[in-house]
Design a protein around this motif. Structure first.
Motif, PDB file in Angstrom:
ATOM      1  N   THR A 203       0.849  -1.191   0.000  1.00 34.37           N
ATOM      2  CA  THR A 203       0.000   0.000   0.000  1.00 34.37           C
ATOM      3  C   THR A 203       0.887   1.244   0.000  1.00 34.37           C
ATOM      4  O   THR A 203       1.659   1.470   0.935  1.00 34.37           O
ATOM      5  N   MET A 204       0.762   2.058  -1.053  1.00 31.53           N
ATOM      6  CA  MET A 204       1.580   3.258  -1.210  1.00 31.53           C
ATOM      7  C   MET A 204       1.118   4.386  -0.294  1.00 31.53           C
ATOM      8  O   MET A 204       1.915   5.138   0.256  1.00 31.53           O
ATOM      9  N   ASP A 205      -0.211   4.516  -0.149  1.00 32.28           N
ATOM     10  CA  ASP A 205      -0.804   5.573   0.672  1.00 32.28           C
ATOM     11  C   ASP A 205      -2.246   5.159   0.938  1.00 32.28           C
ATOM     12  O   ASP A 205      -2.793   4.289   0.244  1.00 32.28           O
ATOM     13  N   HIS A 206      -2.876   5.768   1.939  1.00 32.33           N
ATOM     14  CA  HIS A 206      -4.258   5.392   2.222  1.00 32.33           C
ATOM     15  C   HIS A 206      -5.010   6.552   2.854  1.00 32.33           C
ATOM     16  O   HIS A 206      -4.409   7.503   3.394  1.00 32.33           O
ATOM     17  N   ARG A 207      -6.347   6.463   2.786  1.00 30.97           N
ATOM     18  CA  ARG A 207      -7.252   7.406   3.431  1.00 30.97           C
ATOM     19  C   ARG A 207      -8.348   6.619   4.130  1.00 30.97           C
ATOM     20  O   ARG A 207      -8.902   5.681   3.555  1.00 30.97           O
TER      21      ARG A 207
END
Length: 230
Positions: free
Chosen positions: A140-144
């Motif tokens: 996962t590169m980035d998350h919200r």
């Protein structure tokens, strides 16, 4: 499709995605699910025995595929869902899948190894999802996380609330941006995000339908619902 009881998105969204197609029909039954959290009372909602009885009801309609149209395997772990589909098939004789297993198949067939994650869930649920997919070789590169836990509220998230975070996640240049929740209207903005950012999008409702169609040997989806699913 086995549906969380408080989900108001996936049934109408599934019909919208299918549009005027007459080669397939989709049928639904519900099980009690009202909240998403990392605790025993939440986990008990996804008991295989409850799923098995729901699947037996669907089997009386002589369906070709049964899907648990929920993403609980993303934090409970993919082995939970593999055991679940085995139980469903043993009980009904019908091939089965889940939203989580549909994602893993979409990742495999598209060569996706790096994702960006958008959910309506709380931060701790997101962290568990990230760890679960990491075990499957998906980074996962980035998350919200929108910080919600009442399942019914997820479908009230608007396109305008999703767009800014989606564009920020696309900037991390993942192989795919994931809208992970079958009660979230991610499919509404899939084409817009793909066209404006160049990043592929996978929405939970669309990807579950895609895998069910694939298992049934039916034609797949139009590109506007996600170019990886066409």
């Amino acid at each position: 499709m086995i549906v969380p009881s408080s989900n108001t998105c996936l049934e109408p969204q599934t019909y919208r995605i299918l549009g005027n197609r007459t080669d397939v029909t989709v049928h639904f039954t519900r099980i009690p699910v009202t909240r998403i959290a990392l605790d025993d009372s939440s986990d008990r909602q996804f008991d295989p025995a409850v799923m098995r009885e729901a699947a037996r009801l669907l089997a009386t309609a002589d369906v070709d595929v049964i899907a648990w149209n929920g993403t609980s395997g993303s934090w409970l772990g993919s082995d939970h869902d593999r055991e679940l589909v085995a139980e469903i098939t043993d009980a009904t004789g019908i091939p089965a899948t889940t939203s989580t297993l549909a994602y893993l198949e979409a990742f495999r067939t598209s060569g996706t190894e790096r994702m960006a994650l958008f959910t309506p869930y709380t931060e701790d649920v997101n962290r568990q999802i990230i760890a679960s997919y990491e075990r499957e070789g998906i980074k996962t590169m980035d998350h919200r996380a929108l910080g919600l836990s009442d399942n019914e509220s997820f479908a009230r998230v608007t396109d305008d609330e999703m767009l800014p975070g989606s564009r920020e996640l696309a900037a991390a240049a993942p192989d795919a941006l994931i809208y992970l929740c079958t009660n979230l209207y991610g499919a509404n903005i899939t084409a817009e995000i793909e066209d404006s950012t160049g990043v592929a999008v996978l929405d939970s409702v669309a990807v579950t339908l895609w895998h069910a169609l694939k298992l049934a040997g039916a034609p797949l989806l139009e590109p506007r619902w996600g170019r990886l699913l066409a």
